[in-house]
Scaffold this motif. Structure first.
Motif, PDB file in Angstrom:
ATOM      1  N   ARG A 183     -35.628 -24.426  11.093  1.00  0.00           N
ATOM      2  CA  ARG A 183     -34.712 -24.344  12.576  1.00  0.00           C
ATOM      3  C   ARG A 183     -33.470 -23.840  11.863  1.00  0.00           C
ATOM      4  N   ALA A 184     -32.978 -23.540  10.984  1.00  0.00           N
ATOM      5  CA  ALA A 184     -31.278 -22.641  10.833  1.00  0.00           C
ATOM      6  C   ALA A 184     -32.108 -21.740  10.724  1.00  0.00           C
ATOM      7  N   ILE A 185     -32.424 -21.797   9.833  1.00  0.00           N
ATOM      8  CA  ILE A 185     -33.193 -20.000   9.591  1.00  0.00           C
ATOM      9  C   ILE A 185     -33.330 -18.726  10.485  1.00  0.00           C
ATOM     10  N   ILE A 186     -34.506 -19.738  12.012  1.00  0.00           N
ATOM     11  CA  ILE A 186     -35.055 -19.546  13.112  1.00  0.00           C
ATOM     12  C   ILE A 186     -33.735 -18.683  14.294  1.00  0.00           C
ATOM     13  N   ASN A 187     -32.599 -19.174  14.248  1.00  0.00           N
ATOM     14  CA  ASN A 187     -30.867 -18.633  14.771  1.00  0.00           C
ATOM     15  C   ASN A 187     -30.860 -16.825  13.853  1.00  0.00           C
ATOM     16  N   ILE A 188     -31.563 -16.328  13.475  1.00  0.00           N
ATOM     17  CA  ILE A 188     -31.865 -15.171  12.831  1.00  0.00           C
ATOM     18  C   ILE A 188     -32.646 -14.224  13.302  1.00  0.00           C
ATOM     19  N   GLU A 189     -32.713 -13.296  14.662  1.00  0.00           N
ATOM     20  CA  GLU A 189     -33.747 -12.476  14.721  1.00  0.00           C
ATOM     21  C   GLU A 189     -34.811 -11.843  13.655  1.00  0.00           C
ATOM     22  N   ASP A 190     -33.606 -11.533  13.014  1.00  0.00           N
ATOM     23  CA  ASP A 190     -33.741  -9.947  12.085  1.00  0.00           C
ATOM     24  C   ASP A 190     -34.274 -10.705  10.926  1.00  0.00           C
ATOM     25  N   HIS A 191     -36.437 -10.409  10.214  1.00  0.00           N
ATOM     26  CA  HIS A 191     -36.983 -10.989   9.534  1.00  0.00           C
ATOM     27  C   HIS A 191     -36.280 -10.987   8.533  1.00  0.00           C
ATOM     28  N   ASP A 192     -35.961  -9.585   8.074  1.00  0.00           N
ATOM     29  CA  ASP A 192     -35.855  -9.127   6.565  1.00  0.00           C
ATOM     30  C   ASP A 192     -34.459  -9.693   5.894  1.00  0.00           C
ATOM     31  N   ALA A 193     -34.000 -10.373   7.183  1.00  0.00           N
ATOM     32  CA  ALA A 193     -32.490 -10.907   7.066  1.00  0.00           C
ATOM     33  C   ALA A 193     -32.953 -12.832   7.412  1.00  0.00           C
ATOM     34  N   GLN A 194     -33.846 -12.643   7.530  1.00  0.00           N
ATOM     35  CA  GLN A 194     -34.365 -14.279   7.511  1.00  0.00           C
ATOM     36  C   GLN A 194     -34.893 -14.648   5.393  1.00  0.00           C
ATOM     37  N   ALA A 195     -35.890 -13.272   5.870  1.00  0.00           N
ATOM     38  CA  ALA A 195     -36.791 -13.500   4.320  1.00  0.00           C
ATOM     39  C   ALA A 195     -35.288 -13.519   3.088  1.00  0.00           C
ATOM     40  N   ASP A 196     -34.084 -13.136   3.090  1.00  0.00           N
ATOM     41  CA  ASP A 196     -32.938 -13.010   2.439  1.00  0.00           C
ATOM     42  C   ASP A 196     -32.485 -14.417   1.750  1.00  0.00           C
TER      43      ASP A 196
ATOM     44  N   TYR B 275     -34.056 -17.117   3.186  1.00  0.00           N
ATOM     45  CA  TYR B 275     -35.633 -18.365   2.368  1.00  0.00           C
ATOM     46  C   TYR B 275     -35.162 -17.755   1.223  1.00  0.00           C
ATOM     47  N   GLN B 276     -34.863 -16.305   0.431  1.00  0.00           N
ATOM     48  CA  GLN B 276     -35.205 -16.433  -0.979  1.00  0.00           C
ATOM     49  C   GLN B 276     -34.064 -16.763  -1.810  1.00  0.00           C
ATOM     50  N   LYS B 277     -32.774 -17.148  -1.158  1.00  0.00           N
ATOM     51  CA  LYS B 277     -31.425 -18.133  -1.021  1.00  0.00           C
ATOM     52  C   LYS B 277     -31.080 -19.701  -1.308  1.00  0.00           C
ATOM     53  N   ILE B 278     -32.012 -19.584  -0.364  1.00  0.00           N
ATOM     54  CA  ILE B 278     -32.228 -21.349  -1.122  1.00  0.00           C
ATOM     55  C   ILE B 278     -32.932 -22.171  -1.665  1.00  0.00           C
ATOM     56  N   VAL B 279     -34.281 -21.114  -1.811  1.00  0.00           N
ATOM     57  CA  VAL B 279     -34.783 -21.434  -3.132  1.00  0.00           C
ATOM     58  C   VAL B 279     -34.628 -21.466  -4.450  1.00  0.00           C
ATOM     59  N   SER B 280     -34.171 -20.051  -4.743  1.00  0.00           N
ATOM     60  CA  SER B 280     -33.304 -20.387  -5.778  1.00  0.00           C
ATOM     61  C   SER B 280     -32.427 -20.667  -6.007  1.00  0.00           C
ATOM     62  N   ARG B 281     -31.719 -20.876  -5.203  1.00  0.00           N
ATOM     63  CA  ARG B 281     -30.390 -22.317  -4.897  1.00  0.00           C
ATOM     64  C   ARG B 281     -30.453 -23.622  -4.738  1.00  0.00           C
ATOM     65  N   ASN B 282     -31.364 -23.866  -4.400  1.00  0.00           N
ATOM     66  CA  ASN B 282     -32.153 -25.338  -4.157  1.00  0.00           C
ATOM     67  C   ASN B 282     -30.990 -25.787  -2.818  1.00  0.00           C
ATOM     68  N   LEU B 283     -31.116 -24.558  -1.753  1.00  0.00           N
ATOM     69  CA  LEU B 283     -29.672 -25.518  -1.002  1.00  0.00           C
ATOM     70  C   LEU B 283     -30.024 -26.631  -0.008  1.00  0.00           C
ATOM     71  N   SER B 284     -29.224 -27.143   0.062  1.00  0.00           N
ATOM     72  CA  SER B 284     -29.291 -28.066   1.666  1.00  0.00           C
ATOM     73  C   SER B 284     -29.537 -27.303   2.898  1.00  0.00           C
ATOM     74  N   VAL B 285     -30.357 -29.015   4.069  1.00  0.00           N
ATOM     75  CA  VAL B 285     -29.884 -28.168   5.779  1.00  0.00           C
ATOM     76  C   VAL B 285     -28.850 -27.624   5.134  1.00  0.00           C
ATOM     77  N   ARG B 286     -27.703 -28.250   6.023  1.00  0.00           N
ATOM     78  CA  ARG B 286     -26.260 -27.728   5.682  1.00  0.00           C
ATOM     79  C   ARG B 286     -25.482 -26.911   5.543  1.00  0.00           C
ATOM     80  N   GLU B 287     -26.085 -26.440   4.238  1.00  0.00           N
ATOM     81  CA  GLU B 287     -25.811 -25.482   3.289  1.00  0.00           C
ATOM     82  C   GLU B 287     -26.179 -23.942   3.739  1.00  0.00           C
TER      83      GLU B 287
END
Length: 299
Positions: free
Chosen positions: A197-210, A212-224
């Motif tokens: 739901r946080a990522i969906i606020n970005i329309e560009d799919h490349d930016a979304q994917a970028d 997403y990779q940061k969330i997974v690699s850094r184990n980011l919380s929803v707030r982060e």
């Protein structure tokens, strides 16, 4: 102690269904009232999988556990089928139970008999699945979308059918705007619906994917993640807007901070945000120290 013989559900009715002279195809047919809505033991081979089934994956370990339970206790909750033709049925709900029963080596399964057209069958299958607790958010979103596309239900009508708020339905549907890689990440449990739901606020799919990779690699919380998305949007602002935004804030220099510390006789912390709002924190170490600071403020 004599063992209690397990009752065979609907054995007589099962025989009735196999009688060509009593082939029931509608609720108005003879003996339909004895069959429709009743629990009947059906042959597994006579039941075909529902093509409208929204679930696309089944946890094999959980399926094996259910199979073991069925071997010991039988099928506790009947499946629901619709009658297609003579001794031919289509599953409406209960595919896990059907699959597990086959694994357990059963030949028959207790079933509720329904007579429904394709639209009714689709609605029943989708609504039944939406109510389950083990569907992932993307499966639920796809089920909602199918109700919109194939049955032409509005979000308000779906809200009445499934007992969910319209805003909840809308939040699930928005997940389908995510890049397919991210949708897969939600289905596989790498990120949560909150992240999506946080990522969906970005329309560009490349930016979304970028992100997403940061969330997974850094184990980011929803707030982060929300903070990361906010930073992304700020980076897109024109230079003039960035300058205007920055000018709304100010900095407290070391001399000003030192003057606070000298006045209160304690290390005062001063923080200012990007909008020029902030807070001053004055520490104290005892009731006597607290009263001393109060006197300074009131003097």
């Amino acid at each position: 102690m004599k063992a209690v013989k397990k009752q065979a559900l609907g054995r007589g009715l099962s025989a009735l269904l196999k009688d060509p002279e009593n082939d029931i195809k509608s609720v108005e047919d003879k003996n339909a009232d004895k069959v429709v809505g009743n629990i009947i033991e059906l042959e597994l081979d006579a039941i075909e999988i529902n093509p409208f089934q929204p679930r696309t994956s089944f946890n094999q370990e959980a399926l094996q556990e259910l199979s073991t339970s069925i071997k010991e206790l039988g099928v506790i909750q009947p499946i629901t089928v619709r009658k297609l033709d003579y001794n031919k049925y289509q599953l409406i709900s209960g595919e896990r139970r059907l699959r597990a029963s086959k694994l357990a080596g059963l030949t028959h399964i207790p079933s509720y008999i329904r007579i429904a057209n394709d639209n009714e069958s689709l609605v029943m299958a989708l609504v039944e699945n939406i109510q389950r607790h083990d569907l992932d958010p993307i499966e639920i979103a796809l089920s909602y979308q199918r109700l919109i596309d194939e049955i032409q239900l509005t979000q308000e009508q779906m809200s009445d059918r499934v007992g969910k708020k319209r805003s909840t339905i809308a939040n699930y549907l928005r997940l389908l705007k995510l890049d397919p890689i991210i949708q897969t990440g939600i289905r596989d449990g790498f990120i949560t619906m909150g992240h999506g739901r946080a990522i969906i606020n970005i329309e560009d799919h490349d930016a979304q994917a970028d992100i997403y990779q940061k969330i997974v690699s850094r184990n980011l919380s929803v707030r982060e993640t929300e903070a990361l998305v906010k930073s992304y949007h700020e980076s897109l602002l024109p230079t003039a807007e960035k300058s205007t935004a920055k000018s709304t804030s100010f900095e407290v220099n070391d001399d000003e901070k030192k003057s606070f510390t000298n006045f209160f006789g304690a290390k005062v912390d001063v923080k200012v945000d990007a909008k020029g709002k902030g807070k001053i924190t004055i520490p104290f170490h005892s009731e006597e120290d607290f009263n001393r600071i109060i006197k300074l403020i009131n003097s």
